[in-house]
Structures are given as C-alpha cells and as structure tokens.
Design a protein around this motif. Sequence first.
Motif, PDB file in Angstrom:
ATOM      1  N   ASP A  75       3.459   4.128  -8.726  1.00  0.00           N
ATOM      2  CA  ASP A  75       4.562   4.429  -7.819  1.00  0.00           C
ATOM      3  C   ASP A  75       4.042   4.782  -6.432  1.00  0.00           C
ATOM      4  O   ASP A  75       4.735   4.605  -5.437  1.00  0.00           O
ATOM      5  CB  ASP A  75       5.407   5.576  -8.371  1.00  0.00           C
ATOM      6  CG  ASP A  75       6.024   5.224  -9.716  1.00  0.00           C
ATOM      7  OD1 ASP A  75       6.699   4.184  -9.789  1.00  0.00           O
ATOM      8  OD2 ASP A  75       5.805   5.967 -10.681  1.00  0.00           O
ATOM      9  N   ALA A  76       2.809   5.305  -6.378  1.00  0.00           N
ATOM     10  CA  ALA A  76       2.233   5.686  -5.089  1.00  0.00           C
ATOM     11  C   ALA A  76       0.716   5.702  -5.173  1.00  0.00           C
ATOM     12  O   ALA A  76       0.137   6.018  -6.214  1.00  0.00           O
ATOM     13  CB  ALA A  76       2.735   7.054  -4.657  1.00  0.00           C
ATOM     14  N   ILE A  77       0.084   5.352  -4.062  1.00  0.00           N
ATOM     15  CA  ILE A  77      -1.357   5.485  -3.895  1.00  0.00           C
ATOM     16  C   ILE A  77      -1.570   6.382  -2.690  1.00  0.00           C
ATOM     17  O   ILE A  77      -1.000   6.154  -1.620  1.00  0.00           O
ATOM     18  CB  ILE A  77      -2.052   4.131  -3.662  1.00  0.00           C
ATOM     19  CG1 ILE A  77      -1.948   3.253  -4.902  1.00  0.00           C
ATOM     20  CG2 ILE A  77      -3.516   4.341  -3.279  1.00  0.00           C
ATOM     21  CD1 ILE A  77      -2.519   1.856  -4.721  1.00  0.00           C
ATOM     22  N   VAL A  78      -2.406   7.409  -2.888  1.00  0.00           N
ATOM     23  CA  VAL A  78      -2.789   8.291  -1.791  1.00  0.00           C
ATOM     24  C   VAL A  78      -4.284   8.110  -1.603  1.00  0.00           C
ATOM     25  O   VAL A  78      -5.056   8.300  -2.542  1.00  0.00           O
ATOM     26  CB  VAL A  78      -2.469   9.773  -2.114  1.00  0.00           C
ATOM     27  CG1 VAL A  78      -2.915  10.674  -0.975  1.00  0.00           C
ATOM     28  CG2 VAL A  78      -0.991   9.948  -2.407  1.00  0.00           C
ATOM     29  N   GLN A  79      -4.685   7.725  -0.409  1.00  0.00           N
ATOM     30  CA  GLN A  79      -6.106   7.534  -0.129  1.00  0.00           C
ATOM     31  C   GLN A  79      -6.564   8.646   0.798  1.00  0.00           C
ATOM     32  O   GLN A  79      -6.038   8.826   1.894  1.00  0.00           O
ATOM     33  CB  GLN A  79      -6.356   6.171   0.511  1.00  0.00           C
ATOM     34  CG  GLN A  79      -7.827   5.876   0.681  1.00  0.00           C
ATOM     35  CD  GLN A  79      -8.076   4.482   1.224  1.00  0.00           C
ATOM     36  OE1 GLN A  79      -7.171   3.655   1.280  1.00  0.00           O
ATOM     37  NE2 GLN A  79      -9.299   4.226   1.624  1.00  0.00           N
ATOM     38  N   LEU A  80      -7.545   9.423   0.330  1.00  0.00           N
ATOM     39  CA  LEU A  80      -8.056  10.561   1.082  1.00  0.00           C
ATOM     40  C   LEU A  80      -9.473  10.292   1.563  1.00  0.00           C
ATOM     41  O   LEU A  80     -10.252   9.621   0.888  1.00  0.00           O
ATOM     42  CB  LEU A  80      -8.075  11.818   0.199  1.00  0.00           C
ATOM     43  CG  LEU A  80      -6.755  12.261  -0.424  1.00  0.00           C
ATOM     44  CD1 LEU A  80      -6.995  13.442  -1.357  1.00  0.00           C
ATOM     45  CD2 LEU A  80      -5.746  12.615   0.639  1.00  0.00           C
ATOM     46  N   GLY A  81      -9.813  10.852   2.716  1.00  0.00           N
ATOM     47  CA  GLY A  81     -11.179  10.782   3.219  1.00  0.00           C
ATOM     48  C   GLY A  81     -11.473   9.518   3.991  1.00  0.00           C
ATOM     49  O   GLY A  81     -10.576   8.762   4.354  1.00  0.00           O
ATOM     50  N   GLY A  82     -12.757   9.331   4.218  1.00  0.00           N
ATOM     51  CA  GLY A  82     -13.224   8.182   4.980  1.00  0.00           C
ATOM     52  C   GLY A  82     -13.245   6.919   4.148  1.00  0.00           C
ATOM     53  O   GLY A  82     -12.659   6.861   3.063  1.00  0.00           O
ATOM     54  N   PRO A  83     -13.940   5.897   4.639  1.00  0.00           N
ATOM     55  CA  PRO A  83     -13.955   4.606   3.950  1.00  0.00           C
ATOM     56  C   PRO A  83     -14.608   4.689   2.570  1.00  0.00           C
ATOM     57  O   PRO A  83     -15.443   5.537   2.311  1.00  0.00           O
ATOM     58  CB  PRO A  83     -14.757   3.704   4.887  1.00  0.00           C
ATOM     59  CG  PRO A  83     -15.464   4.599   5.819  1.00  0.00           C
ATOM     60  CD  PRO A  83     -14.737   5.896   5.857  1.00  0.00           C
ATOM     61  N   MET A  84     -14.188   3.771   1.703  1.00  0.00           N
ATOM     62  CA  MET A  84     -14.754   3.674   0.359  1.00  0.00           C
ATOM     63  C   MET A  84     -15.717   2.495   0.316  1.00  0.00           C
ATOM     64  O   MET A  84     -15.511   1.490   0.984  1.00  0.00           O
ATOM     65  CB  MET A  84     -13.638   3.485  -0.666  1.00  0.00           C
ATOM     66  CG  MET A  84     -12.713   4.660  -0.757  1.00  0.00           C
ATOM     67  SD  MET A  84     -11.426   4.446  -1.988  1.00  0.00           S
ATOM     68  CE  MET A  84     -10.528   3.087  -1.309  1.00  0.00           C
ATOM     69  N   THR A  85     -16.752   2.628  -0.506  1.00  0.00           N
ATOM     70  CA  THR A  85     -17.714   1.542  -0.643  1.00  0.00           C
ATOM     71  C   THR A  85     -17.398   0.615  -1.808  1.00  0.00           C
ATOM     72  O   THR A  85     -17.854  -0.511  -1.840  1.00  0.00           O
ATOM     73  CB  THR A  85     -19.145   2.082  -0.824  1.00  0.00           C
ATOM     74  OG1 THR A  85     -19.185   2.910  -1.989  1.00  0.00           O
ATOM     75  CG2 THR A  85     -19.582   2.887   0.382  1.00  0.00           C
ATOM     76  N   SER A  86     -16.629   1.091  -2.767  1.00  0.00           N
ATOM     77  CA  SER A  86     -16.329   0.305  -3.965  1.00  0.00           C
ATOM     78  C   SER A  86     -15.317  -0.802  -3.666  1.00  0.00           C
ATOM     79  O   SER A  86     -14.187  -0.538  -3.255  1.00  0.00           O
ATOM     80  CB  SER A  86     -15.772   1.213  -5.062  1.00  0.00           C
ATOM     81  OG  SER A  86     -15.257   0.441  -6.121  1.00  0.00           O
ATOM     82  N   ALA A  87     -15.721  -2.024  -3.917  1.00  0.00           N
ATOM     83  CA  ALA A  87     -14.819  -3.166  -3.723  1.00  0.00           C
ATOM     84  C   ALA A  87     -13.643  -3.085  -4.694  1.00  0.00           C
ATOM     85  O   ALA A  87     -12.531  -3.487  -4.358  1.00  0.00           O
ATOM     86  CB  ALA A  87     -15.576  -4.474  -3.930  1.00  0.00           C
ATOM     87  N   ARG A  88     -13.861  -2.554  -5.877  1.00  0.00           N
ATOM     88  CA  ARG A  88     -12.771  -2.449  -6.861  1.00  0.00           C
ATOM     89  C   ARG A  88     -11.742  -1.407  -6.428  1.00  0.00           C
ATOM     90  O   ARG A  88     -10.547  -1.612  -6.599  1.00  0.00           O
ATOM     91  CB  ARG A  88     -13.339  -2.127  -8.233  1.00  0.00           C
ATOM     92  CG  ARG A  88     -14.150  -3.291  -8.770  1.00  0.00           C
ATOM     93  CD  ARG A  88     -14.743  -2.977 -10.125  1.00  0.00           C
ATOM     94  NE  ARG A  88     -15.613  -4.059 -10.520  1.00  0.00           N
ATOM     95  CZ  ARG A  88     -16.844  -3.889 -10.966  1.00  0.00           C
ATOM     96  NH1 ARG A  88     -17.339  -2.681 -11.100  1.00  0.00           N
ATOM     97  NH2 ARG A  88     -17.582  -4.918 -11.301  1.00  0.00           N
ATOM     98  N   HIS A  89     -12.210  -0.298  -5.879  1.00  0.00           N
ATOM     99  CA  HIS A  89     -11.265   0.695  -5.361  1.00  0.00           C
ATOM    100  C   HIS A  89     -10.478   0.115  -4.186  1.00  0.00           C
ATOM    101  O   HIS A  89      -9.256   0.303  -4.090  1.00  0.00           O
ATOM    102  CB  HIS A  89     -11.983   1.968  -4.922  1.00  0.00           C
ATOM    103  CG  HIS A  89     -12.479   2.796  -6.064  1.00  0.00           C
ATOM    104  ND1 HIS A  89     -13.516   3.680  -5.936  1.00  0.00           N
ATOM    105  CD2 HIS A  89     -12.086   2.876  -7.353  1.00  0.00           C
ATOM    106  CE1 HIS A  89     -13.736   4.277  -7.092  1.00  0.00           C
ATOM    107  NE2 HIS A  89     -12.884   3.792  -7.970  1.00  0.00           N
ATOM    108  N   ASN A  90     -11.164  -0.600  -3.314  1.00  0.00           N
ATOM    109  CA  ASN A  90     -10.472  -1.249  -2.196  1.00  0.00           C
ATOM    110  C   ASN A  90      -9.469  -2.272  -2.713  1.00  0.00           C
ATOM    111  O   ASN A  90      -8.394  -2.444  -2.147  1.00  0.00           O
ATOM    112  CB  ASN A  90     -11.473  -1.907  -1.249  1.00  0.00           C
ATOM    113  CG  ASN A  90     -12.201  -0.892  -0.388  1.00  0.00           C
ATOM    114  OD1 ASN A  90     -11.627   0.117   0.009  1.00  0.00           O
ATOM    115  ND2 ASN A  90     -13.454  -1.156  -0.104  1.00  0.00           N
ATOM    116  N   GLY A  91      -9.814  -2.954  -3.802  1.00  0.00           N
ATOM    117  CA  GLY A  91      -8.891  -3.918  -4.408  1.00  0.00           C
ATOM    118  C   GLY A  91      -7.644  -3.249  -4.945  1.00  0.00           C
ATOM    119  O   GLY A  91      -6.548  -3.804  -4.879  1.00  0.00           O
ATOM    120  N   ALA A  92      -7.783  -2.027  -5.469  1.00  0.00           N
ATOM    121  CA  ALA A  92      -6.621  -1.290  -5.955  1.00  0.00           C
ATOM    122  C   ALA A  92      -5.670  -0.979  -4.808  1.00  0.00           C
ATOM    123  O   ALA A  92      -4.453  -1.044  -4.957  1.00  0.00           O
ATOM    124  CB  ALA A  92      -7.057   0.000  -6.641  1.00  0.00           C
TER     125      ALA A  92
END
Length: 113
Positions: A75-92
């Motif tokens: 229902d919601a995605i909250v992204q905290l902090g700076g950039p992520m390195t994981s391509a799978r997390h970025n895909g989510a």
Amino acid sequence: EELVALAQRGARILILVGTLKTPEEVLLSEDIASRLGAAVFADITSGLRQRPSAVHCSDQLLISELLASHLLQLDAIVQLGGPMTSARHNGAVKAGAPLYVRVAPAPVRMDQD
C-alpha cells in the motif's frame, strides 16, 4: 496524513533504508518503522542490516517466488536516507506502490538508475 491513515488501517507498508550517516539516524529509522508497523528492508549502506528490526537478506527475498509481485502487494513504500546500492531494492521502488514517500538528508534528486 495519508501515510498515518494507512498505518492505522493496518496497511502493508515497506520501509526501504538507504545510506544513514549517524547512529541517531539508525535509531530514528527504527522508530519510524515501529510507529508505522512496517517491514524494514535495509541496504548494506544503512547500518541496519544486522539489527533485529530489519528483514535479513531482504534483497534475496525480493527475487523469491514466495514474494512474487502478485503476492507482495504494498500500500505504501517509504524510502529513508541516502541512495541505496542494491539493484533489487531499487527495483522494489520502481515496481511501486500506490503511495511513495521519500525522506532524504538533502534536497537533491536521487536517480534510482
């Protein structure tokens, strides 16, 4: 307001945590997750990966058939902090949810690619 309303209704909220710079930011992100009743998928740069509040091996879980896109309906995605390195997390993030909230340490554009 919309995010709080979702949390009060027991919605499926995922918190993705990117780069955190201080122990205070780590504790704050855990507090936010606790208040929202959300699962925490932590990037390796977050400082949260070995904390009890984070889902361990979350980037591997994202490619699991058990969490196929039709089963992981958020229902919601909250992204905290700076950039992520994981391509799978970025895909989510790219797969999306009806509500996306980004909380970054600075007012800069963060391109997921």
